[in-house]
Design a protein around this motif. Structure first.
Motif, PDB file in Angstrom:
ATOM      1  N   THR A  88      60.987 -32.806  -3.606  1.00  0.00           N
ATOM      2  CA  THR A  88      60.437 -33.637  -4.680  1.00  0.00           C
ATOM      3  C   THR A  88      61.527 -34.509  -5.296  1.00  0.00           C
ATOM      4  O   THR A  88      61.242 -35.414  -6.067  1.00  0.00           O
ATOM      5  N   ARG A  89      62.775 -34.242  -4.937  1.00  0.00           N
ATOM      6  CA  ARG A  89      63.916 -35.055  -5.372  1.00  0.00           C
ATOM      7  C   ARG A  89      64.691 -35.456  -4.122  1.00  0.00           C
ATOM      8  O   ARG A  89      65.401 -34.639  -3.552  1.00  0.00           O
ATOM      9  N   ILE A  90      64.534 -36.690  -3.699  1.00  0.00           N
ATOM     10  CA  ILE A  90      65.173 -37.123  -2.456  1.00  0.00           C
ATOM     11  C   ILE A  90      66.031 -38.356  -2.685  1.00  0.00           C
ATOM     12  O   ILE A  90      65.906 -39.044  -3.693  1.00  0.00           O
ATOM     13  N   VAL A  91      66.888 -38.591  -1.706  1.00  0.00           N
ATOM     14  CA  VAL A  91      67.772 -39.741  -1.750  1.00  0.00           C
ATOM     15  C   VAL A  91      67.804 -40.381  -0.360  1.00  0.00           C
ATOM     16  O   VAL A  91      67.717 -39.680   0.651  1.00  0.00           O
TER      17      VAL A  91
ATOM     18  N   ALA B 227      51.851 -40.292  -4.548  1.00  0.00           N
ATOM     19  CA  ALA B 227      53.054 -39.566  -4.121  1.00  0.00           C
ATOM     20  C   ALA B 227      53.267 -39.706  -2.612  1.00  0.00           C
ATOM     21  O   ALA B 227      54.389 -39.948  -2.155  1.00  0.00           O
ATOM     22  N   ALA B 228      52.192 -39.605  -1.828  1.00  0.00           N
ATOM     23  CA  ALA B 228      52.308 -39.774  -0.374  1.00  0.00           C
ATOM     24  C   ALA B 228      52.766 -41.185  -0.039  1.00  0.00           C
ATOM     25  O   ALA B 228      53.623 -41.378   0.837  1.00  0.00           O
ATOM     26  N   ASN B 229      52.241 -42.175  -0.731  1.00  0.00           N
ATOM     27  CA  ASN B 229      52.648 -43.561  -0.483  1.00  0.00           C
ATOM     28  C   ASN B 229      54.105 -43.799  -0.846  1.00  0.00           C
ATOM     29  O   ASN B 229      54.800 -44.595  -0.203  1.00  0.00           O
ATOM     30  N   GLU B 230      54.596 -43.122  -1.879  1.00  0.00           N
ATOM     31  CA  GLU B 230      56.022 -43.221  -2.230  1.00  0.00           C
ATOM     32  C   GLU B 230      56.890 -42.714  -1.087  1.00  0.00           C
ATOM     33  O   GLU B 230      57.898 -43.331  -0.743  1.00  0.00           O
TER      34      GLU B 230
ATOM     35  N   ARG C  45      62.164 -39.345  -7.276  1.00  0.00           N
ATOM     36  CA  ARG C  45      61.867 -38.057  -7.897  1.00  0.00           C
ATOM     37  C   ARG C  45      60.370 -38.000  -8.164  1.00  0.00           C
ATOM     38  O   ARG C  45      59.843 -38.799  -8.928  1.00  0.00           O
ATOM     39  N   ILE C  46      59.695 -37.079  -7.502  1.00  0.00           N
ATOM     40  CA  ILE C  46      58.260 -36.887  -7.697  1.00  0.00           C
ATOM     41  C   ILE C  46      58.099 -35.793  -8.742  1.00  0.00           C
ATOM     42  O   ILE C  46      58.326 -34.629  -8.465  1.00  0.00           O
ATOM     43  N   GLU C  47      57.731 -36.183  -9.946  1.00  0.00           N
ATOM     44  CA  GLU C  47      57.566 -35.206 -11.025  1.00  0.00           C
ATOM     45  C   GLU C  47      56.139 -35.273 -11.525  1.00  0.00           C
ATOM     46  O   GLU C  47      55.853 -35.904 -12.524  1.00  0.00           O
ATOM     47  N   GLN C  48      55.258 -34.649 -10.799  1.00  0.00           N
ATOM     48  CA  GLN C  48      53.865 -34.598 -11.210  1.00  0.00           C
ATOM     49  C   GLN C  48      53.401 -33.152 -11.128  1.00  0.00           C
ATOM     50  O   GLN C  48      53.584 -32.493 -10.111  1.00  0.00           O
TER      51      GLN C  48
END
Length: 182
Positions: free
Chosen positions: A87-90, A48-51, A104-107
């Motif tokens: 957690t939801r960015i553009v 997630a951090a790398n994303e 979208r980070i959904e964990q």
């Protein structure tokens, strides 16, 4: 004279030996399971951090390539900037409303928090010169944190800092998931 053949006393493992071997394997597997779970959680956090790092680097590259301001912001519809859920960015170009990328980070168990100057207007932007402008004050630095509540006793926070044109990630262990410093 013919040699005397010794009768073979063992032709394989007995049932008792097989059961003992299975018990030993089960005990070893149960001992390894908690460390495997921690490894999985650490990998989810790092992923997630790398994303986020890749999104920040993409925004900077697009700002330079397009010679326009490009911003990263939370989004409820994956096309416009709205809300404060990071957690939801553009990644978008405000002058043309082009969406470069949405994420979208959904964990389960992951939380994202931002520093106060990012929370000011929920924007991290890059100008045509590739330098960061954070929040409504156009500060040159800001940060966000990705953390999980599923790890304890080891670094379970990743601080992602944007400073001018540099992005860095540091690990932290705190009592709780906290807001990063600017």
């Amino acid at each position: 004279m013919r040699p005397i053949a010794m009768p073979s006393t063992s032709r394989g493992a007995s049932l008792l030996e097989l059961i003992i071997a299975l018990v030993v394997v089960a005990v070893l597997a149960l001992g390894a399971f908690p460390s495997f779970r921690a490894l999985t959680e650490r990998n989810r956090l790092t992923s997630a951090a790398n994303e986020f790092v890749s999104v920040i680097q993409l925004a900077r590259a697009e700002a330079i390539r397009r010679n326009r301001r490009v911003e990263i912001c939370p989004s409820v519809n994956q096309s416009t900037c709205a809300g404060n859920d990071w957690t939801r960015i553009v990644v978008r170009v405000p002058s043309s409303d082009d969406v470069v990328r949405s994420l979208r980070i959904e964990q389960d168990g992951l939380q994202v928090s931002v520093s106060t100057n990012v929370a000011d207007n929920h924007r991290i932007a890059f100008g045509p010169d590739g330098l960061a402008r954070v929040g409504s004050t156009n500060a040159a630095q800001g940060s966000l944190s990705v953390c999980t509540d599923r790890l304890s006793g080891e670094p379970f926070l990743r601080d992602i800092a944007v400073s001018a044109s540099r992005v860095s990630v540091t690990e932290r262990t705190d009592a709780t998931c906290t807001t990063p410093a600017n």
